[in-house]
Design a protein around this motif. Sequence first.
Motif, mmCIF file in Angstrom:
data_model
loop_
_atom_site.group_PDB
_atom_site.id
_atom_site.type_symbol
_atom_site.label_atom_id
_atom_site.label_comp_id
_atom_site.label_asym_id
_atom_site.label_seq_id
_atom_site.Cartn_x
_atom_site.Cartn_y
_atom_site.Cartn_z
ATOM 1 N N LEU A 64 39.931 7.585 30.249
ATOM 2 C CA LEU A 64 39.657 6.510 31.199
ATOM 3 C C LEU A 64 39.573 7.041 32.630
ATOM 4 O O LEU A 64 38.831 6.510 33.447
ATOM 5 N N ALA A 65 40.317 8.091 32.934
ATOM 6 C CA ALA A 65 40.326 8.658 34.284
ATOM 7 C C ALA A 65 39.153 9.603 34.532
ATOM 8 O O ALA A 65 38.811 9.866 35.680
ATOM 9 N N CYS A 66 38.557 10.105 33.476
ATOM 10 C CA CYS A 66 37.462 11.075 33.612
ATOM 11 C C CYS A 66 36.110 10.388 33.475
ATOM 12 O O CYS A 66 36.009 9.282 32.957
ATOM 13 N N ASP A 67 35.086 11.104 33.915
ATOM 14 C CA ASP A 67 33.725 10.574 33.815
ATOM 15 C C ASP A 67 33.094 10.813 32.448
ATOM 16 O O ASP A 67 32.136 10.145 32.084
ATOM 17 N N VAL A 113 44.384 -5.695 15.258
ATOM 18 C CA VAL A 113 45.223 -6.798 15.741
ATOM 19 C C VAL A 113 44.388 -7.930 16.338
ATOM 20 O O VAL A 113 44.920 -8.826 16.989
ATOM 21 N N GLY A 114 43.064 -7.863 16.117
ATOM 22 C CA GLY A 114 42.197 -8.958 16.550
ATOM 23 C C GLY A 114 41.838 -8.931 18.021
ATOM 24 O O GLY A 114 41.479 -9.959 18.591
ATOM 25 N N ARG A 115 41.938 -7.773 18.647
ATOM 26 C CA ARG A 115 41.593 -7.649 20.066
ATOM 27 C C ARG A 115 40.617 -6.488 20.250
ATOM 28 O O ARG A 115 40.977 -5.445 20.763
ATOM 29 N N PRO A 116 39.369 -6.661 19.829
ATOM 30 C CA PRO A 116 38.413 -5.558 19.876
ATOM 31 C C PRO A 116 38.209 -5.021 21.290
ATOM 32 O O PRO A 116 38.281 -5.767 22.264
ATOM 33 N N ALA A 117 37.980 -3.714 21.359
ATOM 34 C CA ALA A 117 37.726 -3.036 22.636
ATOM 35 C C ALA A 117 36.606 -2.037 22.401
ATOM 36 O O ALA A 117 36.845 -0.858 22.213
ATOM 37 N N ARG A 118 35.389 -2.510 22.422
ATOM 38 C CA ARG A 118 34.246 -1.673 22.053
ATOM 39 C C ARG A 118 33.648 -0.905 23.220
ATOM 40 O O ARG A 118 32.820 -0.038 23.020
ATOM 41 N N THR A 119 34.064 -1.228 24.440
ATOM 42 C CA THR A 119 33.550 -0.511 25.603
ATOM 43 C C THR A 119 34.702 0.154 26.338
ATOM 44 O O THR A 119 35.879 -0.179 26.137
ATOM 45 N N LYS A 120 34.362 1.062 27.219
ATOM 46 C CA LYS A 120 35.376 1.762 28.006
ATOM 47 C C LYS A 120 36.131 0.777 28.908
ATOM 48 O O LYS A 120 37.355 0.863 29.047
ATOM 49 N N VAL A 121 35.427 -0.173 29.473
ATOM 50 C CA VAL A 121 36.067 -1.165 30.337
ATOM 51 C C VAL A 121 37.050 -2.016 29.536
ATOM 52 O O VAL A 121 38.164 -2.287 29.989
ATOM 53 N N ARG A 122 36.651 -2.432 28.333
ATOM 54 C CA ARG A 122 37.551 -3.229 27.489
ATOM 55 C C ARG A 122 38.796 -2.430 27.099
ATOM 56 O O ARG A 122 39.892 -2.968 27.047
ATOM 57 N N LEU A 123 38.618 -1.151 26.817
ATOM 58 C CA LEU A 123 39.778 -0.308 26.503
ATOM 59 C C LEU A 123 40.714 -0.228 27.705
ATOM 60 O O LEU A 123 41.936 -0.285 27.538
ATOM 61 N N LEU A 124 40.156 -0.112 28.886
ATOM 62 C CA LEU A 124 40.975 -0.081 30.095
ATOM 63 C C LEU A 124 41.759 -1.383 30.242
ATOM 64 O O LEU A 124 42.971 -1.364 30.481
ATOM 65 N N VAL A 125 41.081 -2.498 30.072
ATOM 66 C CA VAL A 125 41.739 -3.804 30.190
ATOM 67 C C VAL A 125 42.863 -3.927 29.165
ATOM 68 O O VAL A 125 43.978 -4.338 29.501
ATOM 69 N N ARG A 126 42.587 -3.580 27.914
ATOM 70 C CA ARG A 126 43.606 -3.682 26.859
ATOM 71 C C ARG A 126 44.807 -2.783 27.159
ATOM 72 O O ARG A 126 45.958 -3.199 26.997
ATOM 73 N N ALA A 127 44.558 -1.559 27.592
ATOM 74 C CA ALA A 127 45.642 -0.616 27.865
ATOM 75 C C ALA A 127 46.509 -1.095 29.027
ATOM 76 O O ALA A 127 47.738 -0.963 28.988
ATOM 77 N N VAL A 128 45.897 -1.684 30.048
ATOM 78 C CA VAL A 128 46.662 -2.218 31.176
ATOM 79 C C VAL A 128 47.445 -3.452 30.731
ATOM 80 O O VAL A 128 48.629 -3.596 31.055
ATOM 81 N N GLU A 129 46.798 -4.344 29.974
ATOM 82 C CA GLU A 129 47.480 -5.549 29.476
ATOM 83 C C GLU A 129 48.718 -5.194 28.662
ATOM 84 O O GLU A 129 49.740 -5.864 28.750
ATOM 85 N N ASP A 130 48.610 -4.140 27.864
ATOM 86 C CA ASP A 130 49.697 -3.777 26.963
ATOM 87 C C ASP A 130 50.720 -2.838 27.594
ATOM 88 O O ASP A 130 51.688 -2.461 26.949
ATOM 89 N N GLY A 131 50.493 -2.446 28.826
ATOM 90 C CA GLY A 131 51.458 -1.608 29.524
ATOM 91 C C GLY A 131 51.407 -0.139 29.152
ATOM 92 O O GLY A 131 52.312 0.610 29.489
ATOM 93 N N TYR A 132 50.357 0.283 28.476
ATOM 94 C CA TYR A 132 50.227 1.709 28.142
ATOM 95 C C TYR A 132 49.902 2.534 29.375
ATOM 96 O O TYR A 132 50.293 3.687 29.481
ATOM 97 N N ILE A 133 49.140 1.939 30.289
ATOM 98 C CA ILE A 133 48.801 2.612 31.541
ATOM 99 C C ILE A 133 48.844 1.616 32.675
ATOM 100 O O ILE A 133 48.745 0.408 32.463
ATOM 101 N N GLY A 134 48.989 2.144 33.862
ATOM 102 C CA GLY A 134 48.898 1.337 35.074
ATOM 103 C C GLY A 134 47.690 1.823 35.849
ATOM 104 O O GLY A 134 47.158 2.891 35.594
ATOM 105 N N LEU A 135 47.286 1.044 36.800
ATOM 106 C CA LEU A 135 46.123 1.434 37.590
ATOM 107 C C LEU A 135 46.419 2.703 38.391
ATOM 108 O O LEU A 135 45.505 3.445 38.737
ATOM 109 N N ASP A 136 47.691 2.982 38.659
ATOM 110 C CA ASP A 136 48.059 4.219 39.366
ATOM 111 C C ASP A 136 47.805 5.454 38.517
ATOM 112 O O ASP A 136 47.689 6.553 39.050
ATOM 113 N N ASP A 137 47.756 5.294 37.195
ATOM 114 C CA ASP A 137 47.522 6.421 36.294
ATOM 115 C C ASP A 137 46.073 6.886 36.333
ATOM 116 O O ASP A 137 45.755 7.962 35.835
ATOM 117 N N LEU A 138 45.212 6.073 36.886
ATOM 118 C CA LEU A 138 43.795 6.414 36.929
ATOM 119 C C LEU A 138 43.531 7.110 38.216
ATOM 120 O O LEU A 138 42.761 7.664 38.662
#
Length: 127
Positions: A69-72, A102-127
């Motif tokens: 998520l942090a890389c290009d 778990v019924g929360r698809p994340a098919r794009t990079k943006v969706r993965l970012l949103v899911r990871a932030v929602e679930d507390g796996y990463i914070g915006l400071d980690d990016l």
Amino acid sequence: MTATLPFTPTPTPTPTPTPTRHANSEPGTRCAAVRDAAVREPTAHGAQHRPASRPEHSDREVEVLIAWLACDSKREVTERLFLADSTVSTYIQRVRSKYDAVGRPARTKVRLLVRAVEDGYIGLDDL
């Protein structure tokens, strides 16, 4: 010369808006936003909300996800973490599969970012 009216105009009343519903909703059902909010666990003031259906990712999956998520590109991740391109792809696919499960698809990079932030796996400071 100004014309005088034989009557005093009264303001036109503002119509009361009628409630709208989604085309696919039925009376008595909640819209998606309300339903999503209802399944979130209560948290302390200022804490992030975490959905009840939070997938469990391994430490390595989270590490690769944050790097990706942090890389290009995946190429940057492979150089940073000393992994093969296919290994990075496999980790990202595993993360996506767990969200699908778990019924929360994340098919794009943006969706993965949103899911990871929602679930507390990463914070915006980690990016």
